[in-house]
Motif scaffolding. Sequence first.
Motif, PDB file in Angstrom:
ATOM      1  N   ALA A  53      -3.713   4.470 -10.366  1.00 38.25           N
ATOM      2  CA  ALA A  53      -2.948   5.450  -9.592  1.00 38.25           C
ATOM      3  C   ALA A  53      -2.051   6.270 -10.509  1.00 38.25           C
ATOM      4  N   TRP A 101      -4.765   8.191  -6.074  1.00 41.12           N
ATOM      5  CA  TRP A 101      -5.527   6.988  -6.347  1.00 41.12           C
ATOM      6  C   TRP A 101      -6.820   7.335  -7.093  1.00 41.12           C
ATOM      7  N   THR A 150       1.055   9.468  -3.895  1.00 36.23           N
ATOM      8  CA  THR A 150       0.293   8.709  -4.887  1.00 36.23           C
ATOM      9  C   THR A 150      -1.122   9.245  -4.979  1.00 36.23           C
ATOM     10  N   PHE A 157       5.441  -0.942  -8.106  1.00 33.11           N
ATOM     11  CA  PHE A 157       4.094  -0.692  -8.602  1.00 33.11           C
ATOM     12  C   PHE A 157       3.304  -1.982  -8.861  1.00 33.11           C
ATOM     13  N   ASP A 192       1.725   8.157 -10.052  1.00 35.72           N
ATOM     14  CA  ASP A 192       2.915   8.325  -9.216  1.00 35.72           C
ATOM     15  C   ASP A 192       3.974   9.074 -10.008  1.00 35.72           C
TER      16      ASP A 192
END
Length: 286
Positions: free
Chosen positions: A236, A284, A282, A197, A238
Motif C-alpha cells: 500500500a 492498494w 490508501t 500500518f 499512504d
Amino acid sequence: MKVYAISDLHLGVPGNRQALAELPFYPEDWLIVAGDVGETTTHLHYALSILTARFARVIWTPGNHDLWTIPSSGEKALAGEEKYQDLVAICRSYNVATPEDPYPVWPANNGSTVLAPLFLLYDYSFRPAHVPMEQAVAWAEESGVVCNDEFILHPTPYSSRSEWCRVRTAYTEKRLASLPPTSSIVLINHFPLRQEFARVKNIPRFSLWCGTTRTENWHTRFPVSVVVYGHVHVRATDYRDGVRFEEVSLGYKQNWRQEKGVRAYLREILPGPQAPGNETETQWYR
C-alpha cells in the motif's frame, strides 16, 4: 535514475527464487531491499549476487526471518547480534549499504536526499492499552498466534528482543538527529514505524511482532519525505502529515501474482508520485 524498493522476497520459496532470477537489468537505478530476503545466508548470497548485478546500488536492512537461527539449515549456528553482524559482513562483501554504514546520499536533488536503512526490531508495544506488557505474548497465544521469532530469533547478548529494540532505536535516533535539518530523509525499515500500518486483519494479535511505538512520530520528528517498510505483506501507499509511507513486500506464493513477475512489484520510491489531494486515502497493490 530512479530508486526502487522491495521487501519480503522469502527466497525459501522456490518460485520466488526463480522469479528473482528473471528480473531484468536496471543499470542506472538503485534498489532498496527492506528485509526478509530469506532464512539463511545462502538466500542472502543468492539475492545479492543477482541484485548487485542488476542495479547500480543496493541498500539493505534485515527482517526478522533474516535473523533466524535454524540449526537444521547446515549453516553456522550464529544468533542475535552475532548473526546480524554476519549478515552485515556479507552485504559489505557485495558493496551493499547496511544500517551500520554511512547513509547513502541520492545524487539528485542537489544531494539533499539521504537514504537511511534502519534496524529497529519490535518491543510488543503494538498492542491494546489494556494488555500489560508481561502478558502480551500470552494474549496473542489465546488467539492461536505465536510468531516463530519466539523460538528462533534470539536476542543474544541482550536479555530480550525488547531490550535489543530499545538499544537499536536509541542508536538510530542519535544518527538521524545528526543529519542536517535541510535533509530529505527516506527511512527504510523492515517493520512499519506506525501501529496503524500493522495491517494484519486475519491475525490481529500478530501486531505484537510488527514494530515499536517508539517510532510513531519519527516521520514528523525528523525531516522525512518517505518511509519504506514491509513485513505485513499488505502492499500500500499512504500519506500522513505530508509524508509518504510505502509497504513494498512481495511475500509468499499466495501474496502475489507469479505471472506478473517480480518486476511488477518493484515500487518507485524516488522521484516517486505526487501526493494526492486526499492524504487519508490508501492506494492498494495486488
